[in-house]
Design a protein around this motif. Structure first.
Motif, PDB file in Angstrom:
ATOM      1  N   GLU A 108     -10.005  29.818 -52.436  1.00  0.00           N
ATOM      2  CA  GLU A 108     -11.126  30.339 -51.515  1.00  0.00           C
ATOM      3  C   GLU A 108     -11.440  29.914 -50.235  1.00  0.00           C
ATOM      4  O   GLU A 108     -12.003  30.292 -49.292  1.00  0.00           O
ATOM      5  CB  GLU A 108     -12.665  29.790 -52.250  1.00  0.00           C
TER       6      GLU A 108
ATOM      7  N   THR B 108     -16.659  32.811 -47.946  1.00  0.00           N
ATOM      8  CA  THR B 108     -16.733  31.519 -48.363  1.00  0.00           C
ATOM      9  C   THR B 108     -17.847  30.987 -48.466  1.00  0.00           C
ATOM     10  O   THR B 108     -19.169  31.409 -47.895  1.00  0.00           O
ATOM     11  CB  THR B 108     -15.803  30.454 -47.674  1.00  0.00           C
ATOM     12  N   ASN B 109     -18.261  30.017 -49.366  1.00  0.00           N
ATOM     13  CA  ASN B 109     -19.476  29.260 -49.524  1.00  0.00           C
ATOM     14  C   ASN B 109     -20.207  28.754 -48.328  1.00  0.00           C
ATOM     15  O   ASN B 109     -21.248  28.566 -48.088  1.00  0.00           O
ATOM     16  CB  ASN B 109     -19.394  27.898 -50.752  1.00  0.00           C
TER      17      ASN B 109
ATOM     18  N   LEU C  91     -17.772  24.191 -49.441  1.00  0.00           N
ATOM     19  CA  LEU C  91     -16.618  24.522 -49.792  1.00  0.00           C
ATOM     20  C   LEU C  91     -16.133  25.688 -49.216  1.00  0.00           C
ATOM     21  O   LEU C  91     -16.772  26.659 -49.022  1.00  0.00           O
ATOM     22  CB  LEU C  91     -16.506  24.746 -51.465  1.00  0.00           C
TER      23      LEU C  91
ATOM     24  N   ARG D  57     -12.208  28.152 -58.332  1.00  0.00           N
ATOM     25  CA  ARG D  57     -13.595  27.316 -58.470  1.00  0.00           C
ATOM     26  C   ARG D  57     -13.592  26.758 -59.701  1.00  0.00           C
ATOM     27  O   ARG D  57     -13.496  27.708 -60.558  1.00  0.00           O
ATOM     28  CB  ARG D  57     -14.799  28.122 -57.857  1.00  0.00           C
ATOM     29  N   ASP D  58     -13.597  25.456 -60.101  1.00  0.00           N
ATOM     30  CA  ASP D  58     -13.621  24.725 -61.164  1.00  0.00           C
ATOM     31  C   ASP D  58     -14.436  25.697 -62.341  1.00  0.00           C
ATOM     32  O   ASP D  58     -13.582  25.742 -63.318  1.00  0.00           O
ATOM     33  CB  ASP D  58     -13.910  23.432 -61.152  1.00  0.00           C
TER      34      ASP D  58
ATOM     35  N   ASN E 116     -11.682  21.201 -50.982  1.00  0.00           N
ATOM     36  CA  ASN E 116     -11.685  20.993 -52.595  1.00  0.00           C
ATOM     37  C   ASN E 116     -12.846  19.877 -52.935  1.00  0.00           C
ATOM     38  O   ASN E 116     -13.302  19.424 -52.105  1.00  0.00           O
ATOM     39  CB  ASN E 116     -10.562  20.363 -53.225  1.00  0.00           C
TER      40      ASN E 116
ATOM     41  N   GLU F 111     -21.913  21.977 -54.198  1.00  0.00           N
ATOM     42  CA  GLU F 111     -20.698  22.277 -54.750  1.00  0.00           C
ATOM     43  C   GLU F 111     -19.987  21.781 -55.877  1.00  0.00           C
ATOM     44  O   GLU F 111     -19.103  22.057 -56.580  1.00  0.00           O
ATOM     45  CB  GLU F 111     -19.623  22.294 -53.722  1.00  0.00           C
TER      46      GLU F 111
END
Length: 594
Positions: A456, A104-105, A91, A428-429, A289, A307
């Motif tokens: 993000e 970021t990831n 993500l 992020r959820d 996303n 993710e």
């Protein structure tokens, strides 16, 4: 006369020899006739027995062949072998491939694959040397000596040396460079002893300094002539010279019809000091996303992702492996903000926010109440946390000179202004849902809340430079790594309450500073435990932060691939790559050994 005599003697001997040969031949012939030809009659009499035995031998031979063919699979097995590609969905956009700026990831995963750290946790959860050959401490705890492995090479063939260590440390502590590395080297002296050895001299003893060396090196020979403020924008950010298990092959920016943002192709790094990696290549696909990541994994566009939340359903060969990691999400209160600088207001929020509602989808085993884990300090006694009590919260707010208006359900300060709180959180959820529920609880208490959600995939390093470093928030919802060893110093010491530090709460308490520093200095296990217990009491009383949940790695992967083990103990999600050289995507049939 003599000659004639000799000739006649030879003829006589020759005649005797011929007669003996003839006699022997007659005897052999007679014996053959008696012992073989004479017994052929007997063979005729037992021919049925001979035939039966011959048939029996033939049947046994045929059965042996059939058995070998029938059970051939039991003598062979499919084993993972070298070769093949592995792909993972991440993500966030990759803005830089410089590991010191990973935000970021996607950038963090790429940094782990391209660069080796000085030290890194292994799959058992213990810190191990990676680029380092040895790290030793003198008896004062102030002087640490780092020696690199011999023969280390960058991907361009240049040697990795002490110069790279010194350059990287200097870059990390240069405020103009604005790296995202959480380690602070303020007031730390570093000196080159030889081509592979450096010496760190600390301003005070620090028993766990080894853990501070968990960061990647960058090449001095490539970056040394670039101003620290311009390193982020340099060519190195798109064409990195690497030290890890893989190197950059190419990066493709996806077109508008593709759901992925970028596709990064990596090849095995033949200059990596552990040269036995099984995978030939590793492909990273970035997305903006989690919905697109789910679709990509379902369609087989990628083999794995870290993710997605737990509970996603996939058909086919997709499995999920879950691992608790040494990290967690906290609501950090900016104690320097106008609204939260008063301790009673923070205490009121601790009483007035119903954490059971905020954490309604968090399992008991995943709840994070304190900034120190059981696994980090044995037999630690934790102070009791306040329970939800809205009435107590109202009293504390009143003591802080904040008035609750029953008509409009708002809080007002002494000047008659509505009391406002700004919340910063990445999109992020898992953590966003907690921030949204927390905001609702604050509104129920009377606060006027603005929830600022940062994408993000677009924020990247800007989130650090424009939000976190200047502390542009009242409350920050953020996941942090707690490391192998307990060391809350970096998040709660007054020395870290600045733009270059990671004290997100701007928390300042002289007693806490003493306890955290003392815990760092001592090798006495009992004393360290006592200092951390004292810190926790202050932490609960002063409320610089509220714990939400412990971080969890939910790794979805194709079960036909070989990944990290089920029993792996991971410090953070990126530690899944600690043994990536054993990951594999191809199998072949091999004979089983006894």
């Amino acid at each position: 006369m003599k000659l004639d005599y000799e000739k006649s003697g030879q003829k006589k001997r020759r005649g005797n020899l011929v007669s003996r040969i003839n006699e022997l031949g007659e005897r052999l012939g007679k014996s053959f006739s008696e012992r073989f030809l004479g017994r052929l009659e007997n063979v005729r009499e037992v021919r049925l027995w001979v035939l039966e035995w011959a048939l029996l031998v033939l049947v046994v031979f045929l059965l042996a062949i059939v058995q070998i063919m029938w059970y051939s699979d039991s003598y062979e097995t499919n084993a993972f072998t070298s070769g093949g590609d592995y792909s993972e969905a991440t993500l966030g956009k990759i803005n830089s491939m410089n590991p010191l700026y990973a935000a970021t990831n996607s950038e963090k995963v790429l940094a782990k694959l391209l660069f080796a750290n000085i030290v890194s946790p292994d799959v058992s959860g213990h810190e191990k040397a990676e680029l380092a050959k040895s790290i030793t401490m003198d008896k004062t705890g102030k002087i640490w000596t780092l020696t690199l492995r011999e023969g280390l090479l960058w991907s361009d063939g240049e040697p990795i040396t002490a110069d790279d260590v010194i350059y990287t440390v200097d870059l990390i502590r240069d405020s103009s460079a604005k790296t995202t590395v959480s380690v602070s080297f303020t007031n730390v002296k570093i000196e080159k002893k030889d081509d592979l050895t450096v010496e760190f001299t600390l301003p005070s003893a620090y028993i766990d300094f080894r853990d501070s060396l968990e960061f990647p090196l960058v090449p001095a020979h490539v970056l040394k002539d670039i101003s620290p403020a311009l390193v982020y924008e340099s060519e190195f950010s798109t064409k990195p010279v690497c030290s890890g298990p893989f190197i950059l092959n190419a990066m493709q920016v996806s077109n508008v019809t593709s759901s992925s943002l970028q596709t990064v192709y990596l090849n095995r790094n033949d200059n990596y000091f552990l040269r036995d990696a099984l995978l030939n290549s590793f492909t990273l696909k970035t997305y903006d996303n989690v919905e697109n990541i789910y679709d990509a994994l379902s369609a087989g566009d990628v083999a794995a992702t870290a993710e997605l939340n737990a509970g996603e359903e996939f058909g086919g060969a997709i499995s999920m492996r879950t691992s608790l990691i040494n990290g967690g999400a906290f609501a950090f209160f900016n104690t320097a903000s106008e609204t939260l600088k008063e301790t009673k207001v923070r205490q009121a929020i601790r009483y007035g926010v119903n954490l059971d509602k905020v954490r309604e989808d968090v399992n008991d085993g995943e709840k994070m109440d304190y900034p120190i884990l059981d696994s980090q300090v044995s037999n630690l006694s934790y102070p009791e946390l306040p329970k939800y009590d809205l009435e107590t919260a109202r009293k504390l707010l009143a003591e802080a000179k904040l008035t609750y208006n029953e008509e409009d359900k708002k809080l007002y300060d002494m000047d008659g202004g509505v009391v406002t709180l700004s919340i910063a959180v990445l999109k992020r959820d898992k953590i966003l849902s907690k921030a949204e529920r927390f905001a609702e609880e604050l509104k129920n208490m009377g606060f006027d809340v603005s929830l600022n959600v940062f994408d993000e995939t677009q924020a990247g390093a800007d989130f650090f430079t424009s939000v976190i470093k200047p502390r542009e928030y009242d409350i920050l919802f953020y996941e942090i790594d707690l490391g192998v060893s307990a060391d809350p110093f970096v998040y709660y010491s007054s020395t870290q309450a600045n733009e270059s530090g990671w004290n997100f709460s701007n928390y300042r308490n002289s007693l806490v500073d003493v306890n955290l520093l003392s815990a760092r200095l001592t090798t006495d296990v009992k004393l360290r435990k006592a200092k951390y217990e004292a810190f926790l009491k202050s932490w609960v009383t002063d409320v610089p932060a509220i714990g939400l949940y412990r971080s969890t790695l939910n790794y979805y992967y194709n079960r036909n691939m070989n990944i990290y083990g089920e029993d792996a103990k991971l410090t953070d999600a990126l530690d899944r790559f600690a043994d990536v050289r054993y990951w594999a995507s191809e199998k072949r049939s091999v004979n089983m050994t006894p």
